[in-house]
Design an enzyme around this catalytic site. Structure first.
Site, PDB file in Angstrom:
ATOM      1  CB  ALA A 163      -0.930  -0.014   1.208  1.00 11.94           C
ATOM      2  CG  HIS A 186       5.679   0.239  -3.381  1.00 18.06           C
ATOM      3  ND1 HIS A 186       5.721  -0.966  -2.706  1.00 18.06           N
ATOM      4  CD2 HIS A 186       6.956   0.633  -3.515  1.00 18.06           C
ATOM      5  CE1 HIS A 186       6.972  -1.276  -2.439  1.00 18.06           C
ATOM      6  NE2 HIS A 186       7.750  -0.329  -2.913  1.00 18.06           N
ATOM      7  CD  GLN A 242      18.907   0.101  -4.843  1.00 14.80           C
ATOM      8  OE1 GLN A 242      18.681   0.628  -5.915  1.00 14.80           O
ATOM      9  NE2 GLN A 242      18.134   0.319  -3.786  1.00 14.80           N
ATOM     10  N   GLY A 291       9.253   7.734  -1.455  1.00 17.10           N
ATOM     11  CA  GLY A 291       8.660   7.668  -0.120  1.00 17.10           C
ATOM     12  C   GLY A 291       9.571   8.286   0.930  1.00 17.10           C
ATOM     13  CG  ASP A 336      13.905   3.974   1.721  1.00 15.47           C
ATOM     14  OD1 ASP A 336      14.457   3.288   2.598  1.00 15.47           O
ATOM     15  OD2 ASP A 336      13.057   3.505   0.946  1.00 15.47           O
ATOM     16  CG  LEU A 357       2.642   0.086   4.908  1.00 14.27           C
ATOM     17  CD1 LEU A 357       1.686   0.606   3.832  1.00 14.27           C
ATOM     18  CD2 LEU A 357       2.145  -1.256   5.434  1.00 14.27           C
ATOM     19  CB  SER A 358       9.267  -2.083   4.842  1.00 18.30           C
ATOM     20  OG  SER A 358      10.405  -2.737   4.327  1.00 18.30           O
TER      21      SER A 358
HETATM   22  O1  PAF Z   1      13.560   2.923  -2.944  1.00 18.10           O
HETATM   23  C1  PAF Z   1      13.710   2.005  -3.773  1.00 18.10           C
HETATM   24  O2  PAF Z   1      12.885   1.121  -3.936  1.00 18.10           O
HETATM   25  C2  PAF Z   1      14.977   1.983  -4.615  1.00 18.10           C
HETATM   26  O3  PAF Z   1      16.077   2.435  -3.895  1.00 18.10           O
HETATM   27  C3  PAF Z   1      14.844   2.752  -5.944  1.00 18.10           C
HETATM   28  C4  PAF Z   1      14.628   4.250  -5.694  1.00 18.10           C
HETATM   29  C5  PAF Z   1      13.702   2.200  -6.761  1.00 18.10           C
HETATM   30  C6  PAF Z   1      16.141   2.636  -6.757  1.00 18.10           C
HETATM   31  O4  PAF Z   1      16.417   1.305  -7.066  1.00 18.10           O
END
Ligand code: PAF
Length: 285
Positions: free
Chosen positions: A35, A37, A61, A149, A152, A186-187
């Site tokens: 939710a 996203h 990453q 969001g 982060d 939410l994660s």
């Molecule tokens: O926040 C995220 O899901 C990722 O760090 C992103 C911004 C999509 C980059 O891969």
């Protein structure tokens, strides 16, 4: 909803929209959508005529001992959720499409003052991976607006710095944190929690709320507040507290008592799962 697997097909569609004078909003994701996203999609939809989401689990990453291989990949469910939100285009490139030479030739590095601390200290190289992929995605999608969001928080600060310093023609929006009813942010990583850990997890947010209340009541002894909060989290059953800091929302440097805006950032572990949360307090007198 159109699904684009190649940069070429994506660009053709975006150019067609732009030639009709339509604006494009963009929500980059790594999939496994929840939710939180979908609330970002909603914000993009309010701002723009067309909305593109991307799903790409970005190898760059993740550190060598992180969860890149096991990161949940749930394309079919994600696609249905995006369709239901009336997303216009989904960009779903392969790793080869994103990084065709197999190795990265050019990376984007935001200065260590913003990327070497907090998450950057726990996850060396993480932000170079984020800024490189976001830069590439921006070049591919060419959005007018991109939505990220607040959860982060540092990621948003780092991307903002990149966009400002490189004069990138995109407006960034930081959307509020989506929460479960008990307050847990939410994660995608929440699903790693056992039932017992899930019961402890919301205490991260309530602990941040306690600090917020203290700051709002005039307490500016950030060291004492965060040390007490850290102890509290361990008593609640967290296994490890990576950090709790009160920092300036733009520079991410330790807050001073005279500052008017603060962000309280916390990361704590339940088992191997790292939970992030934060509260932003702006314009306090
Ligand atoms: O926040 C995220 O899901 C990722 O760090 C992103 C911004 C999509 C980059 O891969």
């Amino acid at each position: 909803m159109q699904v684009f697997k190649t940069i070429k097909s994506l660009r053709e569609q975006v150019q067609a929209w732009k030639s009709q004078g339509l604006t494009v909003g963009f929500v980059p994701t790594m999939g496994n959508l929840h939710a939180g996203h979908l609330s970002l999609i909603h914000v993009a939809r309010e701002q723009c005529d067309r909305v593109i989401a991307s799903i790409f689990v970005n190898p760059l990453q993740f550190g060598p001992n992180e969860d890149f291989d096991s990161y949940p990949r749930t394309f079919d469910a994600d696609q249905s959720k995006l369709k239901a939100q009336m997303v216009d285009g989904l960009f779903f490139p392969s790793v080869d499409e994103m990084y065709p030479s197999g190795e990265i030739q050019t990376t984007v590095h935001v200065p260590a003052e913003l990327t070497g601390l907090l998450e950057g200290a726990s996850r060396p190289g993480h932000f170079d991976g984020v800024t490189t992929v976001v830069n590439k995605l921006f070049n591919m999608v060419q959005p007018d607006v991109a939505v990220f969001g607040q959860k982060d928080f540092q990621q948003f600060a780092v991307i903002s710095k990149m966009v400002t310093d490189l004069a990138m023609p995109v407006k960034l929006i930081r959307a509020p944190i989506g929460r479960d009813e008990d307050g847990l942010a939410l994660s995608s990583r929440n699903q790693y929690l056992t039932q017992e850990q899930r019961a402890i997890a919301p205490k991260l947010y309530t602990t941040l709320l306690d600090i917020e209340l203290a700051i709002k009541s005039g307490n500016r002894d950030f060291t004492a507040l965060t040390m007490a909060a850290s102890k509290q989290l361990l008593l609640h059953g967290f296994d490890f507290v990576d950090y709790i800091h009160v920092v300036n929302p733009i520079t991410l440097m330790a807050s001073k008592a005279c500052d008017g805006s603060f962000v309280i950032l916390a990361v704590a572990k339940l088992g191997n799962t790292r939970l992030l949360d934060n509260i932003l307090l702006s314009k306090l007198d």
